[in-house]
Design a protein around this motif. Structure first.
Motif, PDB file in Angstrom:
ATOM      1  N   LEU A 186    -108.598   7.221  45.351  1.00 33.97           N
ATOM      2  CA  LEU A 186    -109.177   7.491  46.656  1.00 33.97           C
ATOM      3  C   LEU A 186    -109.469   6.215  47.443  1.00 33.97           C
ATOM      4  N   GLN A 187    -109.048   5.090  46.896  1.00 27.31           N
ATOM      5  CA  GLN A 187    -109.195   3.816  47.591  1.00 27.31           C
ATOM      6  C   GLN A 187    -107.826   3.384  48.104  1.00 27.31           C
ATOM      7  N   PRO A 188    -107.626   3.408  49.422  1.00 25.60           N
ATOM      8  CA  PRO A 188    -106.311   3.000  49.945  1.00 25.60           C
ATOM      9  C   PRO A 188    -106.003   1.550  49.618  1.00 25.60           C
ATOM     10  N   VAL A 189    -104.743   1.296  49.353  1.00 25.06           N
ATOM     11  CA  VAL A 189    -104.283  -0.049  49.007  1.00 25.06           C
ATOM     12  C   VAL A 189    -103.249  -0.490  50.033  1.00 25.06           C
ATOM     13  N   LEU A 190    -103.428  -1.682  50.562  1.00 25.52           N
ATOM     14  CA  LEU A 190    -102.459  -2.275  51.472  1.00 25.52           C
ATOM     15  C   LEU A 190    -101.677  -3.331  50.704  1.00 25.52           C
ATOM     16  N   ASP A 191    -100.396  -3.052  50.486  1.00 26.11           N
ATOM     17  CA  ASP A 191     -99.552  -4.001  49.776  1.00 26.11           C
ATOM     18  C   ASP A 191     -99.052  -5.059  50.741  1.00 26.11           C
ATOM     19  N   ILE A 192     -99.378  -6.318  50.427  1.00 26.13           N
ATOM     20  CA  ILE A 192     -98.912  -7.465  51.207  1.00 26.13           C
ATOM     21  C   ILE A 192     -97.677  -8.019  50.520  1.00 26.13           C
ATOM     22  N   ASP A 193     -96.586  -8.108  51.256  1.00 22.61           N
ATOM     23  CA  ASP A 193     -95.335  -8.558  50.631  1.00 22.61           C
ATOM     24  C   ASP A 193     -95.397 -10.012  50.204  1.00 22.61           C
ATOM     25  N   ALA A 194     -96.104 -10.828  50.962  1.00 19.11           N
ATOM     26  CA  ALA A 194     -96.211 -12.246  50.593  1.00 19.11           C
ATOM     27  C   ALA A 194     -97.249 -12.916  51.473  1.00 19.11           C
ATOM     28  N   GLU A 195     -97.821 -13.991  50.937  1.00 15.07           N
ATOM     29  CA  GLU A 195     -98.630 -14.868  51.782  1.00 15.07           C
ATOM     30  C   GLU A 195     -97.658 -15.781  52.539  1.00 15.07           C
TER      31      GLU A 195
END
Length: 500
Positions: free
Chosen positions: A455-464
């Motif tokens: 129930l915790q949304p996750v934002l996937d970051i492709d790269a810094e």
């Protein structure tokens, strides 16, 4: 869309294959890392992804029952039999029906086409449709994006000496309808290597098989119909990978110089005009308008737009779709506001799932609202539009990535009159006295299945990616990942410690 501020940011590290892929492709490490994380870890896989073309596709006759379907259609064409095309009322079904209709007409077929009215007729092949086909003198019914679980209706057609070819991409039930052919890549016996075709993708590939069998140039067929396959595939939010990536890339390129008067009029009405059409344009501008007229008006208008050969009619229909889209947005906002107020007032978002019903919610719009609520509260959401006169409600379900909504509905099957769908979206009908038992059963399924972390949304970051690393060369490389869409999202980068 997910609220980035409330999500957990998860930055992907360097993939173990990224360096080797960088050397093999001669690209930046950023691009190689993106490709590797998206599953393209070898040079052949990456090059196939970056250069989608029709020659990489499997033989369309590998689709189950494609061969008997092609033979029956050829027989109908040779005999001059009337063919009755029946499509779903959403953008996928409409484009699939338009594709079949135009193709069969070009091959000299006697074709009638029908799209059901969402509110007056309901979803899928029904007995009154079979009767209409019989009355029209049809000897063959071809469904487009529907029919996979219409057992009785297919049997009725056969009893009336009408053959049925089902083309669909929805999940089959425990058995297949007793049709002459059931063309669906989700069949358990399917040898077709790519399951995730849209309904229009199934008809597009079946059309290829038909054209090849007749001995006509398949390249001309692809040039004529890829844009319809692209629109339906994007609109139905199918993965833009594999076969779909091939259709969509080719179709988008064709749309900018389309010969279809209806598409040209819609591009003009929406302000896209003559510029290159993107997957975003289709997903957020063209597709919603094709869907909107089916939600709040008559979907036949969208079909007529795709079929018309007259500029004046095309322009008039494009404006009708514009008006329908405005009406849809107004109704969507009204329902959304009412739903949010109920959720917050009664603390419904403290449960792992949400189920709401109301008599004044438009059944054609609740699916969009359910999706927005699922994204906002990050919970599986069921919305039901009740008809007080009939005592029957029409429902739409949308989910989060970790919760298979169709599996959950199957565990509550005893409460539905009908239901069907996919992992993340489904529809159903339900009697009024079953709504409360469903609410209790569905919440019980959600409580037993969903974990707190789900129930915790996750934002996937492709790269810094520090700002100084953004170069013209990198932007050019990233453009090769287009068209973007479901399962091939636009890359997300993060720069930390930036002073604004």
């Amino acid at each position: 869309m997910m609220d980035a501020a409330s999500a957990v940011w998860r930055v992907r590290g360097q993939h173990p294959c990224a360096r080797d892929l960088q050397r093999a492709l001669g690209c930046s490490l950023v691009t190689a890392n993106l490709l590797a994380h998206r599953g393209f870890v070898s040079e052949p896989e990456a090059r196939a992804f970056l250069n989608p073309n029709f020659e990489t596709l499997a033989d369309p006759l590998k689709l189950p029952d494609a061969l008997p379907a092609v033979r029956r259609i050829m027989c109908a064409l040779d005999r001059g039999e009337r063919i009755y095309v029946f499509g779903d009322y959403d953008g996928d079904g409409i484009t699939a029906a338009a594709l079949l209709t135009r193709l069969l007409e070009r091959l000299g077929g006697d074709v009638q086409v029908r799209i059901p009215h969402r509110h007056h007729e309901g979803y899928d092949l029904r007995e009154h449709v079979v009767e209409a086909a019989r009355a029209a003198g049809a000897r063959l019914i071809i469904t487009a994006d529907c029919g996979i679980q219409r057992y009785q209706e297919v049997a009725s057609a056969r009893a009336a000496n009408i053959d049925v070819i089902v083309t669909d991409h929805h999940e089959p039930g425990p058995r297949l309808p007793d049709a002459l052919a059931v063309v669906n890549p989700h069949r358990r016996d399917s040898a077709y290597p790519f399951q995730h075709l849209a309904g229009v993708g199934v008809t597009f590939r079946l059309g290829e098989a038909l054209v090849q069998a007749i001995g006509l140039p398949v390249s001309k067929y692809r040039s004529a119909f890829a844009e319809l396959a692209a629109i339906g595939t994007i609109t139905d939010i199918m993965p833009l990978l594999g076969d779909n990536r091939v259709f969509v890339k080719a179709g988008l390129e064709q749309m900018s110089s389309t010969r279809r008067r209806g598409i040209r009029a819609l591009l003009k009405a929406t302000g896209i005009g003559d510029r290159p059409v993107t997957s975003h344009d289709v997903g957020f501008v063209i597709g919603p308008r094709l869907n909107a007229v089916g939600r709040v008006d008559d979907p036949r208008k969208a079909l007529d737009l795709l079929l018309t050969r007259a500029d004046e009619e095309a322009e008039a229909l494009a404006m009708e779709l514009e008006r329908a889209n405005h009406d849809r947005r107004d109704e969507e906002q009204r329902i959304l506001n009412a739903a949010i107020e109920r959720i917050l007032t009664h603390n419904l978002h403290r449960e792992p799932a949400i189920l709401l019903d109301a008599a004044d919610w438009h059944p054609g719009v609740i699916g969009i609202v359910a999706n927005r609520l699922a994204e906002r509260f990050w919970r599986p959401t069921l919305l039901i539009s009740m008809d007080d006169q009939t005592g029957v409600g029409r429902g739409s379900a949308r989910s989060i990535p970790s919760f298979h909504i169709l599996d959950a509905l199957e565990r509550c099957a005893e409460y539905f009159m009908e239901f069907g769908g996919h992992a993340h979206a489904a529809g159903f009908t339900i009697a009024a006295d079953m709504v409360q038992p469903l609410r209790e059963a569905f919440l019980a399924v959600a409580r037993s299945t969903i974990q707190p972390e789900d129930l915790q949304p996750v934002l996937d970051i492709d790269a810094e990616l520090p700002p100084h690393c953004v170069t013209r060369e990198l932007l050019s490389e990233l453009s090769m990942l287009q068209p973007f869409g479901h399962d091939n999202e636009e890359p997300v980068f993060a720069a930390f410690g930036v002073q604004v």
